[in-house]
Design a protein around this motif. Sequence first.
Motif, PDB file in Angstrom:
ATOM      1  N   LEU A 145       0.810  -1.212   0.000  1.00 18.32           N
ATOM      2  CA  LEU A 145       0.000   0.000   0.000  1.00 18.32           C
ATOM      3  C   LEU A 145       0.849   1.271   0.000  1.00 18.32           C
ATOM      4  O   LEU A 145       0.314   2.369  -0.096  1.00 18.32           O
ATOM      5  N   ASP A 146       2.154   1.113   0.116  1.00 19.21           N
ATOM      6  CA  ASP A 146       3.032   2.257   0.346  1.00 19.21           C
ATOM      7  C   ASP A 146       2.830   3.390  -0.651  1.00 19.21           C
ATOM      8  O   ASP A 146       2.996   4.558  -0.300  1.00 19.21           O
ATOM      9  N   TYR A 147       2.507   3.067  -1.888  1.00 22.18           N
ATOM     10  CA  TYR A 147       2.469   4.084  -2.935  1.00 22.18           C
ATOM     11  C   TYR A 147       1.058   4.496  -3.317  1.00 22.18           C
ATOM     12  O   TYR A 147       0.858   5.156  -4.345  1.00 22.18           O
ATOM     13  N   TYR A 148       0.097   4.122  -2.478  1.00 22.08           N
ATOM     14  CA  TYR A 148      -1.293   4.419  -2.789  1.00 22.08           C
ATOM     15  C   TYR A 148      -1.918   5.302  -1.716  1.00 22.08           C
ATOM     16  O   TYR A 148      -1.690   5.110  -0.524  1.00 22.08           O
ATOM     17  N   ALA A 149      -2.737   6.251  -2.171  1.00 23.10           N
ATOM     18  CA  ALA A 149      -3.669   6.885  -1.259  1.00 23.10           C
ATOM     19  C   ALA A 149      -4.839   5.922  -1.072  1.00 23.10           C
ATOM     20  O   ALA A 149      -5.232   5.219  -2.005  1.00 23.10           O
ATOM     21  N   ILE A 150      -5.377   5.898   0.133  1.00 20.65           N
ATOM     22  CA  ILE A 150      -6.485   4.995   0.446  1.00 20.65           C
ATOM     23  C   ILE A 150      -7.684   5.818   0.892  1.00 20.65           C
ATOM     24  O   ILE A 150      -7.562   6.688   1.762  1.00 20.65           O
ATOM     25  N   GLY A 151      -8.807   5.523   0.291  1.00 17.20           N
ATOM     26  CA  GLY A 151     -10.023   6.245   0.637  1.00 17.20           C
ATOM     27  C   GLY A 151     -11.102   5.317   1.143  1.00 17.20           C
ATOM     28  O   GLY A 151     -11.211   4.172   0.700  1.00 17.20           O
ATOM     29  N   TRP A 152     -11.871   5.831   2.085  1.00 17.74           N
ATOM     30  CA  TRP A 152     -13.070   5.132   2.551  1.00 17.74           C
ATOM     31  C   TRP A 152     -14.286   5.857   1.979  1.00 17.74           C
ATOM     32  O   TRP A 152     -14.399   7.079   2.097  1.00 17.74           O
ATOM     33  N   PHE A 153     -15.183   5.101   1.403  1.00 17.23           N
ATOM     34  CA  PHE A 153     -16.439   5.604   0.884  1.00 17.23           C
ATOM     35  C   PHE A 153     -17.570   4.825   1.561  1.00 17.23           C
ATOM     36  O   PHE A 153     -17.349   3.758   2.125  1.00 17.23           O
ATOM     37  N   ARG A 154     -18.762   5.369   1.484  1.00 17.92           N
ATOM     38  CA  ARG A 154     -19.909   4.644   2.020  1.00 17.92           C
ATOM     39  C   ARG A 154     -21.125   4.874   1.136  1.00 17.92           C
ATOM     40  O   ARG A 154     -21.224   5.871   0.429  1.00 17.92           O
ATOM     41  N   GLN A 155     -22.029   3.915   1.191  1.00 16.93           N
ATOM     42  CA  GLN A 155     -23.275   4.034   0.440  1.00 16.93           C
ATOM     43  C   GLN A 155     -24.421   3.563   1.311  1.00 16.93           C
ATOM     44  O   GLN A 155     -24.460   2.399   1.723  1.00 16.93           O
ATOM     45  N   ALA A 156     -25.332   4.466   1.569  1.00 16.69           N
ATOM     46  CA  ALA A 156     -26.529   4.147   2.334  1.00 16.69           C
ATOM     47  C   ALA A 156     -27.646   3.756   1.378  1.00 16.69           C
ATOM     48  O   ALA A 156     -27.617   4.147   0.198  1.00 16.69           O
ATOM     49  N   PRO A 157     -28.621   3.006   1.850  1.00 17.39           N
ATOM     50  CA  PRO A 157     -29.720   2.582   0.970  1.00 17.39           C
ATOM     51  C   PRO A 157     -30.405   3.775   0.316  1.00 17.39           C
ATOM     52  O   PRO A 157     -30.764   4.751   0.992  1.00 17.39           O
ATOM     53  N   GLY A 158     -30.545   3.711  -0.996  1.00 19.39           N
ATOM     54  CA  GLY A 158     -31.232   4.769  -1.725  1.00 19.39           C
ATOM     55  C   GLY A 158     -30.420   6.026  -1.939  1.00 19.39           C
ATOM     56  O   GLY A 158     -30.945   7.017  -2.461  1.00 19.39           O
ATOM     57  N   LYS A 159     -29.154   6.000  -1.540  1.00 19.31           N
ATOM     58  CA  LYS A 159     -28.314   7.186  -1.692  1.00 19.31           C
ATOM     59  C   LYS A 159     -27.093   6.872  -2.539  1.00 19.31           C
ATOM     60  O   LYS A 159     -26.709   5.717  -2.700  1.00 19.31           O
ATOM     61  N   GLU A 160     -26.487   7.936  -3.057  1.00 16.33           N
ATOM     62  CA  GLU A 160     -25.276   7.756  -3.837  1.00 16.33           C
ATOM     63  C   GLU A 160     -24.088   7.471  -2.906  1.00 16.33           C
ATOM     64  O   GLU A 160     -24.077   7.863  -1.738  1.00 16.33           O
ATOM     65  N   ARG A 161     -23.090   6.817  -3.476  1.00 18.71           N
ATOM     66  CA  ARG A 161     -21.868   6.570  -2.723  1.00 18.71           C
ATOM     67  C   ARG A 161     -21.168   7.898  -2.468  1.00 18.71           C
ATOM     68  O   ARG A 161     -21.130   8.760  -3.340  1.00 18.71           O
ATOM     69  N   GLU A 162     -20.616   8.058  -1.268  1.00 19.63           N
ATOM     70  CA  GLU A 162     -19.954   9.301  -0.926  1.00 19.63           C
ATOM     71  C   GLU A 162     -18.611   9.033  -0.262  1.00 19.63           C
ATOM     72  O   GLU A 162     -18.421   8.022   0.423  1.00 19.63           O
ATOM     73  N   GLY A 163     -17.691   9.971  -0.449  1.00 18.60           N
ATOM     74  CA  GLY A 163     -16.403   9.866   0.201  1.00 18.60           C
ATOM     75  C   GLY A 163     -16.509  10.215   1.673  1.00 18.60           C
ATOM     76  O   GLY A 163     -17.224  11.147   2.038  1.00 18.60           O
ATOM     77  N   VAL A 164     -15.800   9.471   2.499  1.00 19.34           N
ATOM     78  CA  VAL A 164     -15.847   9.655   3.947  1.00 19.34           C
ATOM     79  C   VAL A 164     -14.512  10.151   4.484  1.00 19.34           C
ATOM     80  O   VAL A 164     -14.446  11.140   5.202  1.00 19.34           O
ATOM     81  N   SER A 165     -13.450   9.444   4.114  1.00 23.48           N
ATOM     82  CA  SER A 165     -12.132   9.789   4.625  1.00 23.48           C
ATOM     83  C   SER A 165     -11.076   9.243   3.689  1.00 23.48           C
ATOM     84  O   SER A 165     -11.319   8.288   2.948  1.00 23.48           O
ATOM     85  N   CYS A 166      -9.889   9.853   3.770  1.00 23.78           N
ATOM     86  CA  CYS A 166      -8.826   9.473   2.846  1.00 23.78           C
ATOM     87  C   CYS A 166      -7.486   9.775   3.492  1.00 23.78           C
ATOM     88  O   CYS A 166      -7.390  10.678   4.340  1.00 23.78           O
ATOM     89  N   ILE A 167      -6.474   9.013   3.096  1.00 31.04           N
ATOM     90  CA  ILE A 167      -5.136   9.251   3.630  1.00 31.04           C
ATOM     91  C   ILE A 167      -4.136   9.125   2.493  1.00 31.04           C
ATOM     92  O   ILE A 167      -4.224   8.206   1.665  1.00 31.04           O
ATOM     93  N   SER A 168      -3.205  10.049   2.455  1.00 31.70           N
ATOM     94  CA  SER A 168      -2.235  10.052   1.365  1.00 31.70           C
ATOM     95  C   SER A 168      -1.187   8.974   1.582  1.00 31.70           C
ATOM     96  O   SER A 168      -1.039   8.415   2.663  1.00 31.70           O
ATOM     97  N   SER A 169      -0.443   8.705   0.511  1.00 26.43           N
ATOM     98  CA  SER A 169       0.603   7.693   0.591  1.00 26.43           C
ATOM     99  C   SER A 169       1.907   8.268   1.123  1.00 26.43           C
ATOM    100  O   SER A 169       2.656   7.582   1.796  1.00 26.43           O
ATOM    101  N   SER A 170       2.162   9.521   0.835  1.00 25.70           N
ATOM    102  CA  SER A 170       3.492  10.070   1.092  1.00 25.70           C
ATOM    103  C   SER A 170       3.692  10.514   2.538  1.00 25.70           C
ATOM    104  O   SER A 170       4.534   9.964   3.252  1.00 25.70           O
ATOM    105  N   ASP A 171       2.895  11.484   2.970  1.00 23.07           N
ATOM    106  CA  ASP A 171       3.123  12.052   4.294  1.00 23.07           C
ATOM    107  C   ASP A 171       1.989  11.770   5.269  1.00 23.07           C
ATOM    108  O   ASP A 171       1.975  12.330   6.365  1.00 23.07           O
ATOM    109  N   GLY A 172       1.041  10.944   4.872  1.00 23.93           N
ATOM    110  CA  GLY A 172      -0.038  10.589   5.778  1.00 23.93           C
ATOM    111  C   GLY A 172      -1.061  11.687   5.990  1.00 23.93           C
ATOM    112  O   GLY A 172      -1.814  11.647   6.976  1.00 23.93           O
ATOM    113  N   THR A 173      -1.116  12.640   5.090  1.00 25.77           N
ATOM    114  CA  THR A 173      -2.139  13.684   5.190  1.00 25.77           C
ATOM    115  C   THR A 173      -3.522  13.040   5.155  1.00 25.77           C
ATOM    116  O   THR A 173      -3.765  12.137   4.357  1.00 25.77           O
ATOM    117  N   THR A 174      -4.401  13.512   6.022  1.00 23.03           N
ATOM    118  CA  THR A 174      -5.737  12.929   6.110  1.00 23.03           C
ATOM    119  C   THR A 174      -6.806  13.909   5.637  1.00 23.03           C
ATOM    120  O   THR A 174      -6.633  15.124   5.724  1.00 23.03           O
TER     121      THR A 174
END
Length: 125
Positions: free
Chosen positions: A29-58
């Motif tokens: 995972l070292d070279y990837y940003a990782i994102g968490w998304f969520r989807q509630a029933p009847g709603k579009e998927r949305e971004g929740v949180s994310c963390i960068s690969s380089s310096d851990g910016t959130t």
Amino acid sequence: QLQLVESGGGLVQPGGSLRLSCAASGSTLDYYAIGWFRQAPGKEREGVSCISSSDGTTYYADSVKGRFTISRDNAKNTVYLQMNSLKPEDTAVYYCVASPDVFRLCVLWGYIGSWGQGTQVTVSS
């Protein structure tokens, strides 16, 4: 090829906590940003949180700021989402995804690729 598996979801009462895990295999995972998304029933998927690969910016959606914390353990090839003070509106299927483009993923909440099965989070009394 990088594969991600989400886990840690469940049923929790309002005000409770859960920690989701996003475990990677097939690549580091070292070279990837990782994102968490969520989807509630009847709603579009949305971004929740994310963390960068380089310096851990959130990055956080306004709806979860101050309640959710994202972190990564590159040694374990895993990213976590600690969710506190959960609300019924947090009920959704949560997904994690990876991208080498931190701006697209973490600022634009844009992702083009496949999605895993996710993990269900239900907040209810």
